[in-house]
Design an enzyme around this catalytic site. Sequence first.
Site, mmCIF file in Angstrom:
data_model
loop_
_atom_site.group_PDB
_atom_site.id
_atom_site.type_symbol
_atom_site.label_atom_id
_atom_site.label_comp_id
_atom_site.label_asym_id
_atom_site.label_seq_id
_atom_site.Cartn_x
_atom_site.Cartn_y
_atom_site.Cartn_z
ATOM 1 N N LYS A 1 0.614 -1.561 0.160
ATOM 2 C CA LYS A 1 -0.277 -0.064 0.040
ATOM 3 C C LYS A 1 0.845 1.176 -0.265
ATOM 4 O O LYS A 1 1.683 0.851 0.614
ATOM 5 C CB LYS A 1 -1.142 -0.212 1.448
ATOM 6 C CG LYS A 1 -2.047 1.172 1.061
ATOM 7 C CD LYS A 1 -2.714 1.240 2.570
ATOM 8 C CE LYS A 1 -4.263 1.829 2.387
ATOM 9 N NZ LYS A 1 -4.970 2.065 3.650
ATOM 10 N N HIS B 1 0.017 4.353 0.478
ATOM 11 C CA HIS B 1 -0.357 5.449 1.156
ATOM 12 C C HIS B 1 -1.249 5.445 2.652
ATOM 13 O O HIS B 1 -1.055 3.976 2.911
ATOM 14 C CB HIS B 1 -2.436 6.093 0.844
ATOM 15 C CG HIS B 1 -3.257 5.550 0.206
ATOM 16 N ND1 HIS B 1 -2.959 4.451 -0.321
ATOM 17 C CD2 HIS B 1 -3.773 4.960 0.983
ATOM 18 C CE1 HIS B 1 -4.140 3.454 -0.890
ATOM 19 N NE2 HIS B 1 -4.952 3.736 0.230
#
Length: 226
Positions: free
Chosen positions: A108, A110
């Site tokens: 991921k 963010h």
Amino acid sequence: MVAAGGQDELAQDFVQFAVEAGVLRFGEFKTKAGRASPYFFNAGLFDDGAKLGRLAQFYALRILASRIEFDMLFGPAYKGIPLAAAVAVELARLGRNVPYAYNRKEAKDHGEGGLLVGAPLAGRVLIVDDVMSAGTAARESIALIRAAGATPHAVAIALDRQEMATEGGQDVPHSAVQYVRERLGLQVCAIARLADLLQYLGGQAGQPLGEHHARVLAYRQRYGVD
């Protein structure tokens, strides 16, 4: 849990549960190795709260009975994620509260970021998965756990198929479970094994399920390992 005569009662109860839940099916199914298997186990069909809760009970009881020492659980994406979470809940209910974590398939970029979610990987880690076909998923989990500074210690699975693994398209004289135990050095506990399934089918003589015993036995005689 093992009754007189060598019958593993937990395993027998689990096989019956898997059959009744439609997770363990009989017919003709193609395995990853390209074999025509007379049975198929799909843990993804433990697909409601009651089934998942009962499955977690079997895992937790087998894990505790194995006396494997561990500090936390890890669920490899994707099927291992709900398994690890449900088993953590059941272990806590039984008085053994441990943290758990799981991984994403893709990092991921963010928020908190990264590949790992949940508690920080630390100490002796017990990997929770459904079945073991070639040991590939176990190797990937081991690499993630070690990279995080923790120790991959053991694996808990629902069903040990007790059959030869394949390498480079060729059968090899050991199973995926044996490979993980002997080559990767991890302990492995399984709720049930193919031998337990055969014992269950053998007790169904005269019933529709009993008709599958001969084909499953023939499959084990051709591809099985002890």
